[in-house]
Design a protein around this motif. Structure first.
Motif, mmCIF file in Angstrom:
data_model
loop_
_atom_site.group_PDB
_atom_site.id
_atom_site.type_symbol
_atom_site.label_atom_id
_atom_site.label_comp_id
_atom_site.label_asym_id
_atom_site.label_seq_id
_atom_site.Cartn_x
_atom_site.Cartn_y
_atom_site.Cartn_z
ATOM 1 N N CYS A 36 1.358 -1.184 -0.114
ATOM 2 C CA CYS A 36 0.283 -0.028 0.311
ATOM 3 C C CYS A 36 0.811 1.345 -0.004
ATOM 4 O O CYS A 36 2.165 0.721 0.091
ATOM 5 C CB CYS A 36 -0.725 0.479 1.489
ATOM 6 N N GLU A 37 0.242 2.807 -0.643
ATOM 7 C CA GLU A 37 1.069 3.710 -0.504
ATOM 8 C C GLU A 37 2.200 3.658 0.897
ATOM 9 O O GLU A 37 2.724 4.104 1.332
ATOM 10 C CB GLU A 37 0.314 4.682 0.060
ATOM 11 N N GLY A 38 1.555 3.270 1.599
ATOM 12 C CA GLY A 38 1.830 3.687 3.619
ATOM 13 C C GLY A 38 3.277 2.855 3.455
ATOM 14 O O GLY A 38 4.355 3.993 4.021
ATOM 15 N N HIS A 39 3.166 1.580 3.272
ATOM 16 C CA HIS A 39 4.085 0.605 3.330
ATOM 17 C C HIS A 39 5.341 0.830 2.122
ATOM 18 O O HIS A 39 6.390 0.122 1.951
ATOM 19 C CB HIS A 39 3.613 -0.841 3.260
ATOM 20 N N ALA A 40 5.003 1.510 0.958
ATOM 21 C CA ALA A 40 5.964 1.763 0.154
ATOM 22 C C ALA A 40 6.480 3.108 -0.073
ATOM 23 O O ALA A 40 7.252 3.001 -0.612
ATOM 24 C CB ALA A 40 4.763 1.794 -1.632
ATOM 25 N N SER A 41 6.412 3.618 0.814
ATOM 26 C CA SER A 41 6.387 5.199 0.886
ATOM 27 C C SER A 41 8.353 4.620 1.829
ATOM 28 O O SER A 41 8.135 4.041 2.166
ATOM 29 C CB SER A 41 6.287 5.604 2.021
ATOM 30 N N ALA A 42 8.815 6.242 0.949
ATOM 31 C CA ALA A 42 9.919 5.939 1.326
ATOM 32 C C ALA A 42 10.411 6.035 3.085
ATOM 33 O O ALA A 42 11.194 5.137 3.577
ATOM 34 C CB ALA A 42 10.577 7.234 0.554
ATOM 35 N N GLN A 43 9.420 6.313 3.514
ATOM 36 C CA GLN A 43 9.675 6.585 4.781
ATOM 37 C C GLN A 43 9.485 5.594 5.643
ATOM 38 O O GLN A 43 10.572 5.561 6.589
ATOM 39 C CB GLN A 43 8.833 7.995 5.315
ATOM 40 N N PHE A 44 8.715 4.627 5.226
ATOM 41 C CA PHE A 44 8.341 3.482 5.858
ATOM 42 C C PHE A 44 9.926 2.712 5.794
ATOM 43 O O PHE A 44 10.103 1.640 6.735
ATOM 44 C CB PHE A 44 7.227 2.779 5.130
ATOM 45 N N GLN A 45 9.922 2.576 4.731
ATOM 46 C CA GLN A 45 11.220 1.760 4.252
ATOM 47 C C GLN A 45 12.037 2.084 4.843
ATOM 48 O O GLN A 45 13.767 0.843 4.803
ATOM 49 C CB GLN A 45 11.750 2.011 2.388
ATOM 50 N N ARG A 46 12.557 3.018 5.016
ATOM 51 C CA ARG A 46 13.729 4.122 6.067
ATOM 52 C C ARG A 46 13.622 3.680 7.192
ATOM 53 O O ARG A 46 14.930 3.821 8.267
ATOM 54 C CB ARG A 46 14.191 5.117 5.456
ATOM 55 N N GLN A 47 12.728 3.750 7.909
ATOM 56 C CA GLN A 47 12.009 3.464 9.347
ATOM 57 C C GLN A 47 12.759 2.258 9.603
ATOM 58 O O GLN A 47 13.267 1.135 9.384
ATOM 59 C CB GLN A 47 10.772 3.347 9.467
#
Length: 165
Positions: free
Chosen positions: A44-55
């Motif tokens: 989804c957009e949230g899990h695909a976001s760079a922010q989540f990917q770098r979390q």
């Protein structure tokens, strides 16, 4: 009590795959995220976001996907390598400036913005190669695919040679 399944789940997208992490709780659009080694995951957009990917240095994403695959009995060597490569990409190398395709810093930054938005590497390569270059040859398709595989846009801080002067 009924356990959650996708069979009668409400408000779940039916015209696209569900998010690999949200599953029956998926809301909104999902997109394919490529991690290299032939590994592609719909998120989804949230899990695909760079922010989540770098979390947490990428560990949230890596642990979650790894455990989902382990629970499903489908944690392959390729998936494990892709997750290791994701963590390694987030560490950065801080090494020397590299020659070759790094002569195209603006073009690479633009391509990486498209990758970060979820555009597939093949369409970015077509777009780059369709552009007009008056005084030089464009980078090769292989170079553009390498840019995608290196996943520099997933890092919190761009590497030194990608920073604007």
């Amino acid at each position: 009590m009924q356990l959650p399944t996708l069979y009668k789940a409400r408000h779940v997208p039916t015209k696209q795959p569900v998010c690999a992490i949200c599953v029956e709780r998926t809301r909104g659009k999902t997109r394919r995220v490529r991690y290299g080694y032939g590994v592609e995951v719909w998120l989804c957009e949230g899990h695909a976001s760079a922010q989540f990917q770098r979390q947490r240095g990428g560990r949230d994403l890596v642990l979650t996907l790894t455990e989902i695959w382990r629970a499903g009995g489908c944690l392959t060597v390729a998936r494990h390598r892709a997750m290791d490569a994701h963590l390694e990409a987030l560490k950065g190398d801080g090494g020397r400036r590299r020659p070759g395709s790094y002569a195209w810093p603006e073009l690479r930054r633009h391509a990486e913005l498209l990758f970060a938005e979820g555009h597939p590497p093949e369409s970015v390569a077509r777009r780059v190669l369709a552009a007009r270059f008056h005084n030089a040859e464009p980078p090769s398709t292989r170079t553009i695919l390498r840019w995608h595989a290196e996943r520099r846009w997933a890092r919190a801080d761009p590497p030194p040679d990608a920073r604007q002067s």
